[in-house]
Every structure is written in C-alpha cells, then in structure tokens.
Design a protein around this motif. Sequence first.
Motif, PDB file in Angstrom:
ATOM      1  N   GLN A  98       6.350   2.313  14.209  1.00 18.67           N
ATOM      2  CA  GLN A  98       5.267   1.751  13.385  1.00 18.67           C
ATOM      3  C   GLN A  98       5.751   0.509  12.634  1.00 18.67           C
ATOM      4  OE1 GLN A  98       3.877   4.313  10.282  1.00 18.67           O
ATOM      5  NE2 GLN A  98       2.198   2.974   9.688  1.00 18.67           N
TER       6      GLN A  98
ATOM      7  N   GLU B 163       3.956  -3.132  13.244  1.00 23.48           N
ATOM      8  CA  GLU B 163       3.249  -3.863  12.189  1.00 23.48           C
ATOM      9  C   GLU B 163       3.887  -5.218  11.929  1.00 23.48           C
ATOM     10  OE1 GLU B 163       3.215  -1.036   9.027  1.00 23.48           O
ATOM     11  OE2 GLU B 163       1.376  -0.046   9.751  1.00 23.48           O
TER      12      GLU B 163
ATOM     13  N   LEU C 202      -0.602  -1.207  18.037  1.00 24.84           N
ATOM     14  CA  LEU C 202      -0.805  -0.491  16.780  1.00 24.84           C
ATOM     15  C   LEU C 202      -1.790   0.668  16.961  1.00 24.84           C
ATOM     16  CD1 LEU C 202      -0.932  -3.368  14.125  1.00 24.84           C
ATOM     17  CD2 LEU C 202       0.762  -1.542  14.308  1.00 24.84           C
TER      18      LEU C 202
END
Length: 739
Positions: free
Chosen positions: A266, A270, A278
């Motif tokens: 993650q 991002e 995502l």
Amino acid sequence: MRKIQLLLLLFISLNYAGQAINQVDSLRRILDTTHNEEKLVALYYDIGRLVEHESTDSAIIWYRLGFKYAKKNGFLVMQARYNNRISYVISMKGNYAMAIDTAKSSLVFLENEFHTYRANVFNTIGVNYYNLSEYDSARFYWSKALAIHKHNKDSAGMGTSFVNLGVADFVQSKYESALQNFIYSIELRQKHGSKRELGSIYMKLALIYNQTNDQQKAYLYLKEAIQIYRKIGDNLAMAKAMVNLSNTYELLDSVARAGEMLIEAQKIGEEVGNRRFLGSIYTNLSSFYTNTEMYDTALNYSYRARDIYQELGQKRELSITYYKMGQLFFQIDDYDAAIAYFQSAWDIMIEIDIYEWREEVLDYLAQTYAKKNNYKEAYLHQLKYIEVKDTLALRDSRGKLQELEARFNKKQQEQRIEILKKQKQLDAAKIQKSISTRNLLFLIIALVISTVVLIYLKYRQKSYLNNALREQNNEVKLKNSEIGAQSEILQEVNSILMQKNELIEKQKNDLEEHNKTKDRLFSIIGHDLRSPIASIYSTVALMKIKQMPHVKQQELLAFVQNSLKATLELLENLMLWAKSQEQGIEMKKVETSINSIIQNTIEGVGGVAKEKGVSISFDTDQEYTAMVDSNMIGTVLRNLLTNAIKFSHEGGGVEVSVEPQNDRLRISVLDHGVGMDKETITKVFNGKEHFSTRGTHKERGAGLGLVLVHSFIEKHGGALVVESEVGKGSEFSFTITVN
C-alpha cells in the motif's frame, strides 16, 4: 510559433518530467538547432516517451506536435507510431474506449498486412478491450498480433502475445490454456534475457497455481519475481508481486505475514499513484480486515476500491469487489445489503462471461436467502449453484478427457496396424497366385515344344504320329480344363475375401454406431436424469428444516411433484428411444381411428394442461381412419402436445386439427406460446441429436421427445414440418398415408 510551442512544452516538462528533466532539456537544445524534418519527428517522439509516465498531458502535446510534422512529410509509419502512443497515454488516463478508437486509426497508415507495428497496434487495442472486461475482443486482437509475429519470426513479439492470451484465459478460468501460453512465453523470453518480462510471467504463473491450490509453487514464483523487480528498481511491479504474495500467505494460513505484505505494498502504491493498482490493494485490504473482524476498516477500503473501479470501468475487478462486500455484510448479519452486492457481482459476471467466483456467489446467495427464511429463492439459487458446479467440474476435467482421447487414438492406431497386417497377408496370397499362374504358363509352353519335337521326329511314321498327336491333344485339353478349374477357384477365393472385407467394414460401422448410441444414452442419463434427481434431493433436504412454515412445505412439495413428473416422462421417452435405436420396436400397422388416438392423447396430457391453465381443443365432425401403428402415432401426438403446453403461456390454448390431403392426412398441433427463431427450428429438424430448452414455467426436458417424433413419423413414410414465429407461437404438423 514553433519557439512558443517548444517553450510551452518545456515548461510542462520542467514541472512534471521529474528525473527525466535533464534528458528533455538536452533534446530541446537539439531541436533548436535541427532543420532536418525527419530528425525533428524522431526527437518529438523520444521526448514524449521520456515524459509520458510523469505527465500524460505533456506527452500528448509532444506526440501531437510530432504527428503534425510526420503528416507534413508523409511519414506513414511514424504517424501510426504517434497515434499508438497517444492511445497508450489516453489509456493511462482511464479512457479505454477513446484509446481503442485512437489506436485503430493508426492502422490506416500501415498498408503492409505483416508490418511489425501493426502487431503493436493490435496489442494496444487488445489491452484496452481487456481493461473494459471485453475478453473475447481482447483475445481476437492479441491473436492477430501473434499471427504477424509468427510470420515475421519475431520471438520477442510472440512472447508478449502469448502472455496476453494467457491473461485472457486466466480471467475466464481456462487455467490449462493459460498455463500453456505462459510456458510458451517463458521459453521465448529466456532466450532474450528480459528480466522485467520474466518477472511478469512468474507473477501470472503464481496466480494460476494459487487458483489450482498449489500454494508452494505460487510462493516460489512470487519470491523470484520480487527479487527480479528489486534488482531492476521497478517499485510498482514489486508492489504488485507483494499483493499476490499476500494472497498466497493467506491461503497458507499465515495471516500476519499476509497483512505485512499488504501494508508494505500500500505504501508503494500510494507513492506511485497508479489508480488501478490502488484498487487492487484496497480490495485485498478489505478482505484482510474482514477476516480479522475489523469490519468498519474493511468497509472503508471496500468503498474506496469500488469507487476506483467504477471510475475506470474495470468490470471484472468491480464484480470481485461487490462479492467481497457481500461477504462482509453477510458476516455482520445485514442480509439485505449482502443480497444486493452478491446480485450485483453475479450480474457483472454474466455480462462479461467470467466463471471465477460464480460458484461462491451462488452459494452465498442461497445461504443468505435461507437466513431470511425465503426458502423458495434459497432453493432456486441452490439449483443454480449445482448447475454451475457441474459446469466448472466439466471444465476442470479437460485433462482427463484429453487423456481418454489419447488412449482412443492409440487404439485406432493399433486397429490400423492390424488392418495393414491383414492387407499384407492378402498381398502375399496374390503374389503366390501370380507365381502359380506363371509356372502353369511355363508348363504349357514346355508341352507345346515337346509336341512339336515329337511331331518332327515321328514325321515318317504317320499312323504312329497321328496316334501320338491325338494323345497329346487329349493331354492339352485336360491341362486346359485344370487351368480353368484353378481359375474358377481363385475367383471364388477373391469373392470370399471381398465378402469378408465388406462384413468387417459393416461390423466396424455398426460398432461405431452402437458406441455413439451408448455415449448419447450415458450423456442423457448422466446429465438430464441426474439434474432433476439432484433437484428432488435438494428439495427434500430443505424440507427437513423443522422451522419451515406449512405453506413453504407445500410449495416445495409442488416442486418435487413437477420434478418427478418430468423424470417419469424422461424415463418413458428414454426407454422408447433406446429400444428404437436397437431396432427393437416392431411397427404394426392396422386401420385405426385417428380421432380416437387424438382424443385419448388429449385426455392423457389433460392433467398437465389443467395445472398450467392451458386449454386443448379438437373440433371436427368427420371421422378419420388410416393404416398406422397406434402406439407410435400416440407417442408422436403426446410429445407434440406436451411441448405445446410446455411453451404456452399460463391461460393459453392449444389447437389440434386433421386435414385430408389426397391419399394422406395432415395432423397439426398449434400453440400460441413463445415461438422459435430460425436457429432453434434448425436444431429441431436435426432429428439425430437431442435438443431441449426450458418451458415458460422453467419445465425441464431432455429433448428425446422430438427424436422419437422424427423416428416414428419417418417409419410411417411422413415428415415433420415446423412453422414458428418468436412471440406468436408454433405449429408442428406431419402427414400419414390413409391406406
């Protein structure tokens, strides 16, 4: 003007190009001093490639400016390349339909059917169709690209095409085909030493092994892929591999490690800002927190994933997200929300024709409806679950079918060898016959020579010579008689051999036909007889629930009654059909009242018609008789009337009529139900194959009725005629001779 354009592009590049800024600045200085149009076109292309991953808007401006110069100078291939790159950038922005149209416009600049860049354009189009979850269209364009690469003997291009085709197979649960395509690609990629592409294939192989419950192999491939991406510094690809490794850890019951992998992925995702990736991470995080009973956090990630996939039009991924959300609401006992999300997932899976998760969605729907005490819907979804499970089992058995086919081919080869041996023996017999005939001719020649010599030596002794000549003539006649007898024997032997060969061929054909009949019989028993029995079994299991209301029990009893009725009809037709295939039904024609046969048949199906509210009329003042087998004609009418009731709407009507035509009678059954299109009528006329669809009340059938109808009408010298129109009904008619 050109200087202003360059300054504008430089400004955008300075703001978005990131670490590529020095290269862009260097190329810009070359642009200022270059007057060669061909070099200018190439420079614009290179700058666009440098900035497209940092600023899509900047890349499109560079590409369009380069396209302008390519068009001015008539550089067709460069125009195609610019359009294809613009398509790629548009795809990065999530506008896949526009990307497809832009890529297709590139093809007009490539006249050569096997131009390498046509394959690149086809790959781009296929990727965008894949992003729209239109997998058949994606496979079509990727196959066209593969054909060009094969023609040009471009092994690197073939490797890319095999990967693409493998991905399309995987998302439609064709795991054997996907695995084969990935293996082909690995063999080609290893020759070229492309580490990035090898890592991508290792990830896809891991997906297959996870799906087929071989997590150990999946783990090894994913670890190898992560090492490759870490060495070449591709953080986005490494994060994708981590997400897949998280799923593998979860399947191996290592929940803690699965969570660590997801959180690490993650962070990278991002930072990179890839929306599609995502969405994948958020979906996996939602599942992770659902399994650890952190439902609020799980729901938050589900909504974030859903919004991304809706924005990008990722239908396959959206269906999986809906399925995961349905699981979440099921666990927190919000059954209405669970049903809504499960149904949304199911609708998308049907729309884009994917099999992944279908079985699980139907199972959850059946459980959820049961939780709400809606046993009818629970039962119907349980039936769908059984049907889908059987379909997937059939897909998974392809390897076994291939093995059986290989054994069958081996058996055929052994039979061919045996036939060749017999042919060799026959050829040897023919050679022996030829040798015997030749020896006989030599003997005749020797006898003739001996006779001439004898005549010469005994010339002066006429009386003795005449006697000798008569004796020799008698011997020659005897030999000729023997030769004739041998010739007749050889002809008789040849005739016997030909008869035996014909008998062997007939026995072979009969055996093949028996095998086909047996296979069809087992297919019908295994599928069409098994399904209603499975339905009855499932219904009885549901009826065992003690809390079930009496009204619900009555509804299920009605289902059981209808299923038993359909099964009984199937068994009756199955017995008649099997007996007719074995030529065990003897036709006994006698002069019979056609009116009586029709009336008796109408009475026999009256209960089924009444239950559905369908009326049957047969109005005639004239008595008709004909030479027929009453049992066969009764079976024909019963099946035609049953089908007419089956496809009539509730409250509809069926009309039976008899019409004289010279020395024949035309008997017809007319309904005003759903009707048929031309394709369905064609299947109906194929009397050698059983064909069936469900009725207006979902009545089942095995299709044997029409097979019997065809067979029994042909035995009476007639033919079945169908006239139908969708939405208006169908008329089935046939003729029989009066005498």
